[in-house]
Design a protein around this motif. Structure first.
Motif, PDB file in Angstrom:
ATOM      1  N   ASP A 147       0.884   0.221   4.442  1.00 31.70           N
ATOM      2  CA  ASP A 147      -0.424   0.149   3.804  1.00 31.70           C
ATOM      3  C   ASP A 147      -0.754   1.455   3.083  1.00 31.70           C
ATOM      4  O   ASP A 147      -1.338   1.451   1.989  1.00 31.70           O
ATOM      5  CB  ASP A 147      -1.515  -0.164   4.838  1.00 31.70           C
ATOM      6  CG  ASP A 147      -1.375  -1.564   5.427  1.00 31.70           C
ATOM      7  OD1 ASP A 147      -0.466  -2.301   5.005  1.00 31.70           O
ATOM      8  OD2 ASP A 147      -2.177  -1.906   6.324  1.00 31.70           O
ATOM      9  N   CYS A 182       0.069  -5.370   2.926  1.00 37.24           N
ATOM     10  CA  CYS A 182      -0.172  -4.073   2.286  1.00 37.24           C
ATOM     11  C   CYS A 182      -0.810  -4.254   0.905  1.00 37.24           C
ATOM     12  O   CYS A 182      -1.550  -3.379   0.455  1.00 37.24           O
ATOM     13  CB  CYS A 182       1.092  -3.222   2.236  1.00 37.24           C
ATOM     14  SG  CYS A 182       2.341  -3.716   1.081  1.00 37.24           S
ATOM     15  N   ALA A 185      -4.390  -4.531   1.705  1.00 37.29           N
ATOM     16  CA  ALA A 185      -4.943  -3.244   2.157  1.00 37.29           C
ATOM     17  C   ALA A 185      -5.518  -2.435   1.001  1.00 37.29           C
ATOM     18  O   ALA A 185      -6.413  -1.612   1.205  1.00 37.29           O
ATOM     19  CB  ALA A 185      -3.869  -2.433   2.882  1.00 37.29           C
TER      20      ALA A 185
END
Length: 225
Positions: A147, A182, A185
């Protein structure tokens, strides 16, 4: 409009015939005389640093900067050596999709978002003459968590483009649920391809913006609009 497209490497762009995994095993065995616990490592979607740290913990090796440096110095040697004799292939539709992106009227910046260390990614992609396609990226050298690597990649893209990219101006392309995570994120769009670490049905469960069998199944124009 998407201004930055970030590609994962293994299972999204290329298959290296397990060269990375073999190079990990060879380095642990030759440099640290350790093999126990290697089979417990799960590589898909992970970062190189987190994998090494986990293996160190299995074998009571101190996770010092010196030991990480010692590992990666030998890892890139073995990766380059093993890759030459491995059965490798591009994932379906990669070059065609990249070319479509490059000829769009407002072509996005192309980058990488990978758990590989930078030199490892370069070695793999140079094997396919792909490295020079990408102008930026985020790598395991930047952070141990995927992330955070995504945040680094977006920030670098923003600096190159001279604007503070919003999440919806970034597209992450990957082959595992961790790639989708990710992307989310940093508020980015996610294109999941079932060419590597997960089946299409599993990817769909994580609700990417698009989930496809491979990059031949969608046009570049459809995902950057």
């Amino acid at each position: 409009m998407v201004r930055l497209v970030l590609f994962d490497v293994d299972g999204t762009l290329v298959h290296t015939g397990g060269a990375g995994v073999k190079a990990f095993a060879k380095t642990f065995a030759t440099e640290f005389s350790m093999a126990d616990g290697f089979e417990r490592l799960k590589f898909a979607g992970r970062t190189d640093f987190s994998l090494v740290r986990e293996f160190f913990s299995f074998n009571q090796i101190a996770p010092t900067p010196g030991n990480f440096e010692r590992f990666f110095d030998r890892y890139v040697f073995w990766l380059d050596h093993i890759l030459r004799d491995s059965k490798t292939e591009l994932c379906p539709g990669v070059w065609e999709f990249i070319r479509e992106l490059q000829v769009l009227p407002q072509a996005p910046l192309l980058g990488l978002l990978t758990g590989n260390i930078r030199l490892g990614a370069e070695i793999k992609l140079r094997h396919f003459n792909l490295w020079d396609v990408f102008q930026t990226g985020g790598f395991a050298d930047d952070h141990e968590e995927r992330d955070q690597i995504a945040a680094v990649a977006r920030a670098r893209g923003s600096r190159i483009l001279g604007e503070d990219l919003r999440g919806n101006q970034v597209l992450v392309i990957g082959d595992t649920p961790l790639d989708i995570r990710c992307a989310r994120a940093i508020g980015a769009k996610a294109l999941a391809v079932a060419t590597g670490g997960a089946r299409l049905a599993e990817l769909k469960l994580h609700q990417p913006d698009w989930a496809i069998p491979d990059l031949r199944a969608i046009s570049a124009a459809a995902v950057v609009a």
